[in-house]
Design a protein around this motif. Structure first.
Motif, PDB file in Angstrom:
ATOM      1  N   PHE A  66       8.061  14.573  -0.789  1.00  0.00           N
ATOM      2  CA  PHE A  66       8.436  13.223  -1.197  1.00  0.00           C
ATOM      3  C   PHE A  66       7.801  12.994  -2.564  1.00  0.00           C
ATOM      4  O   PHE A  66       6.617  13.286  -2.754  1.00  0.00           O
ATOM      5  CB  PHE A  66       7.916  12.169  -0.217  1.00  0.00           C
ATOM      6  N   VAL A  67       8.579  12.485  -3.523  1.00  0.00           N
ATOM      7  CA  VAL A  67       8.040  12.270  -4.858  1.00  0.00           C
ATOM      8  C   VAL A  67       7.857  10.781  -5.122  1.00  0.00           C
ATOM      9  O   VAL A  67       8.452   9.928  -4.458  1.00  0.00           O
ATOM     10  CB  VAL A  67       8.938  12.895  -5.951  1.00  0.00           C
ATOM     11  N   GLU A  68       7.011  10.472  -6.098  1.00  0.00           N
ATOM     12  CA  GLU A  68       6.716   9.077  -6.424  1.00  0.00           C
ATOM     13  C   GLU A  68       7.977   8.341  -6.851  1.00  0.00           C
ATOM     14  O   GLU A  68       8.827   8.877  -7.569  1.00  0.00           O
ATOM     15  CB  GLU A  68       5.674   9.023  -7.548  1.00  0.00           C
ATOM     16  N   LEU A  69       8.091   7.110  -6.414  1.00  0.00           N
ATOM     17  CA  LEU A  69       9.253   6.297  -6.767  1.00  0.00           C
ATOM     18  C   LEU A  69       9.312   6.072  -8.275  1.00  0.00           C
ATOM     19  O   LEU A  69       8.274   5.856  -8.922  1.00  0.00           O
ATOM     20  CB  LEU A  69       9.174   4.935  -6.077  1.00  0.00           C
ATOM     21  N   PRO A  70      10.514   6.095  -8.855  1.00  0.00           N
ATOM     22  CA  PRO A  70      10.640   5.742 -10.276  1.00  0.00           C
ATOM     23  C   PRO A  70      10.111   4.330 -10.523  1.00  0.00           C
ATOM     24  O   PRO A  70      10.169   3.466  -9.635  1.00  0.00           O
ATOM     25  CB  PRO A  70      12.151   5.813 -10.520  1.00  0.00           C
ATOM     26  N   LYS A  71       9.614   4.089 -11.714  1.00  0.00           N
ATOM     27  CA  LYS A  71       8.985   2.809 -12.037  1.00  0.00           C
ATOM     28  C   LYS A  71       9.919   1.631 -11.789  1.00  0.00           C
ATOM     29  O   LYS A  71       9.516   0.610 -11.215  1.00  0.00           O
ATOM     30  CB  LYS A  71       8.525   2.813 -13.494  1.00  0.00           C
ATOM     31  N   ILE A  72      11.193   1.752 -12.202  1.00  0.00           N
ATOM     32  CA  ILE A  72      12.115   0.623 -12.043  1.00  0.00           C
ATOM     33  C   ILE A  72      12.370   0.328 -10.564  1.00  0.00           C
ATOM     34  O   ILE A  72      12.586  -0.829 -10.183  1.00  0.00           O
ATOM     35  CB  ILE A  72      13.456   0.860 -12.780  1.00  0.00           C
ATOM     36  N   VAL A  73      12.335   1.362  -9.738  1.00  0.00           N
ATOM     37  CA  VAL A  73      12.538   1.163  -8.299  1.00  0.00           C
ATOM     38  C   VAL A  73      11.307   0.510  -7.681  1.00  0.00           C
ATOM     39  O   VAL A  73      11.417  -0.419  -6.874  1.00  0.00           O
ATOM     40  CB  VAL A  73      12.865   2.502  -7.607  1.00  0.00           C
ATOM     41  N   TRP A 132       0.835  -1.208   0.000  1.00  0.00           N
ATOM     42  CA  TRP A 132       0.000   0.000   0.000  1.00  0.00           C
ATOM     43  C   TRP A 132       0.867   1.255   0.000  1.00  0.00           C
ATOM     44  O   TRP A 132       0.591   2.222  -0.727  1.00  0.00           O
ATOM     45  CB  TRP A 132      -0.903  -0.025   1.239  1.00  0.00           C
ATOM     46  N   ALA A 133       1.949   1.247   0.789  1.00  0.00           N
ATOM     47  CA  ALA A 133       2.863   2.391   0.838  1.00  0.00           C
ATOM     48  C   ALA A 133       3.523   2.629  -0.522  1.00  0.00           C
ATOM     49  O   ALA A 133       3.752   3.777  -0.918  1.00  0.00           O
ATOM     50  CB  ALA A 133       3.927   2.163   1.908  1.00  0.00           C
ATOM     51  N   LEU A 134       3.819   1.549  -1.241  1.00  0.00           N
ATOM     52  CA  LEU A 134       4.476   1.645  -2.545  1.00  0.00           C
ATOM     53  C   LEU A 134       3.525   2.092  -3.648  1.00  0.00           C
ATOM     54  O   LEU A 134       3.968   2.474  -4.735  1.00  0.00           O
ATOM     55  CB  LEU A 134       5.080   0.295  -2.923  1.00  0.00           C
ATOM     56  N   THR A 135       2.233   2.040  -3.399  1.00  0.00           N
ATOM     57  CA  THR A 135       1.243   2.384  -4.424  1.00  0.00           C
ATOM     58  C   THR A 135       0.407   3.585  -3.960  1.00  0.00           C
ATOM     59  O   THR A 135       0.787   4.728  -4.174  1.00  0.00           O
ATOM     60  CB  THR A 135       0.369   1.153  -4.745  1.00  0.00           C
ATOM     61  N   LYS A 136      -0.693   3.324  -3.274  1.00  0.00           N
ATOM     62  CA  LYS A 136      -1.565   4.401  -2.798  1.00  0.00           C
ATOM     63  C   LYS A 136      -0.815   5.370  -1.885  1.00  0.00           C
ATOM     64  O   LYS A 136      -1.017   6.595  -1.939  1.00  0.00           O
ATOM     65  CB  LYS A 136      -2.755   3.795  -2.049  1.00  0.00           C
ATOM     66  N   GLY A 137       0.074   4.842  -1.059  1.00  0.00           N
ATOM     67  CA  GLY A 137       0.803   5.688  -0.113  1.00  0.00           C
ATOM     68  C   GLY A 137       1.659   6.757  -0.760  1.00  0.00           C
ATOM     69  O   GLY A 137       1.933   7.802  -0.150  1.00  0.00           O
ATOM     70  N   GLN A 138       2.070   6.521  -2.003  1.00  0.00           N
ATOM     71  CA  GLN A 138       2.915   7.504  -2.695  1.00  0.00           C
ATOM     72  C   GLN A 138       2.178   8.824  -2.930  1.00  0.00           C
ATOM     73  O   GLN A 138       2.800   9.878  -3.047  1.00  0.00           O
ATOM     74  CB  GLN A 138       3.404   6.942  -4.027  1.00  0.00           C
ATOM     75  N   THR A 139       0.854   8.769  -2.985  1.00  0.00           N
ATOM     76  CA  THR A 139       0.083   9.988  -3.261  1.00  0.00           C
ATOM     77  C   THR A 139       0.104  10.974  -2.100  1.00  0.00           C
ATOM     78  O   THR A 139      -0.246  12.146  -2.277  1.00  0.00           O
ATOM     79  CB  THR A 139      -1.382   9.644  -3.590  1.00  0.00           C
ATOM     80  N   TYR A 140       0.515  10.519  -0.914  1.00  0.00           N
ATOM     81  CA  TYR A 140       0.582  11.410   0.243  1.00  0.00           C
ATOM     82  C   TYR A 140       1.917  12.164   0.315  1.00  0.00           C
ATOM     83  O   TYR A 140       2.088  13.021   1.180  1.00  0.00           O
ATOM     84  CB  TYR A 140       0.385  10.605   1.539  1.00  0.00           C
TER      85      TYR A 140
END
Length: 339
Positions: free
Chosen positions: A319-326, A305-313
């Motif tokens: 804090f910016v969204e993780l790069p796709k490869i990461v 959840w932190a890696l997906t929905k959590g990134q929007t917070y």
């Protein structure tokens, strides 16, 4: 690091691990307990408030303390802004690190008469923290800040006294931009800074900066914003002076074209000059999990959840969204966790 500071560091880490002793027996079924990085506290606080599948409790005790706590299995997960060393992996006995957030280390200062956005370079920062630049009106600072009213006040470098991933990020950057720094101090979670004063935790260095005329420190950008600090513009490899804003942090994240190791250790400091707007002192922060745990199902659900929905917070906290490869590598590693 000198013996006194090494001994003190060991005692602190042991005390932190001990403070969590008994937590594992007190944890309720369906709840999760974590500890570590103070850098990521603002974001994890948003996560714990908005994640409803289970109760998650997190304590910001510093990256070193977080690794000690998960190694002792007194928490369900640790968090660190510094990638784990081989010795730490060995001691943790079957742990993995998963990048789950990305942000920047800001350089705030408390200098009378100097406004927001003072320009600094990596070599100047290395000189300040190495002790060769002692006053704010140093010629090297004046040269790139024409028109600024720089006082002849002493520079007071402030650093983290605890084991800190933010210290790792900062000294990793200094080691990239200054050969002298790399050979004399190097990078680490608790480096032996030759000058200045120490304070514990992100909140500690922020408080110390407020009360220290002429002070300068390094702290994650969310803390600088919350404390309304004046923040320096840092020169990147393209020669541009950039603030740690969302555009600049995203540019640093996008500069990562490939993963650098199988254990998810990643550095993005001082990125390629093709990343023209990148802020040069950025870092991933990691969640550290045991591969085998009775809380596998709960942990996997929360971290995914932190890696997906959590990134929007993240964006409002810089804090910016993780790069796709990461993110792909993170979820692949997470899939290995089992009960």
């Amino acid at each position: 690091m000198n013996r006194k500071r090494t001994s003190a560091a060991v005692l602190v880490v042991l005390a932190l691990a001990a403070s969590f002793a008994g937590v594992s027996t007190a944890r309720q079924s369906g709840s999760l307990t974590g500890a570590g990085s103070t850098f990521v506290v603002p974001l994890v606080s948003q996560w714990t408030s908005n994640y409803h599948a289970s109760q998650v409790n997190y304590s910001g005790i510093g990256s070193g303390g977080g690794i000690a706590a998960i190694t002792a299995r007194t928490v369900d997960f640790g968090a660190s802004d510094a990638p784990m060393t081989p010795d730490q992996f060995s001691a943790c006995k079957g742990c993995v690190q998963i990048p789950w957030a990305f942000s920047a280390t800001s350089i705030p200062y408390n200098v009378s008469g100097v406004g927001f956005g003072l320009k600094l370079t990596g070599k100047i920062l290395a000189g300040i923290y190495g002790g060769s630049i002692k006053y704010w009106d140093n010629p090297a600072i004046k040269k790139i800040n024409k028109g600024a009213n720089l006082p002849h006040d002493k520079v007071v470098p402030i650093w983290r006294s605890d084991g800190s991933g933010t210290s790792y990020n900062f000294t990793d950057y200094l080691s990239h931009v200054s050969k002298a720094w790399k050979s004399s101090v190097g990078k680490g979670t608790q480096p032996s800074f030759p000058v200045g004063v120490g304070a514990r935790g992100s909140s500690g260095v922020a408080a110390k900066l407020k009360s220290t005329p002429g002070g300068i420190t390094y702290v994650d950008v969310a803390y600088s914003l919350n404390n309304h600090f004046k923040i320096a513009k840092i020169q990147n490899r393209a020669g541009k002076f950039e603030l740690p804003g969302l555009i600049q942090i995203r540019a640093a994240a996008k500069s990562l074209k490939r993963l650098q190791s199988k254990d998810n250790s990643i550095t993005v400091v001082d990125p390629n000059p093709r990343a023209k707007t990148a802020y040069p002192i950025c870092t991933f922060t990691y969640v550290v999990l045991p591969l085998k745990t009775g809380k596998a199902a709960e942990l996997k659900k929360f971290v995914d959840w932190a890696l997906t929905k959590g990134q929007t917070y993240g964006p409002k906290l810089r804090f910016v969204e993780l790069p796709k490869i990461v993110r792909q590598a993170a979820r692949k590693t997470l899939s290995r966790v089992h009960s």
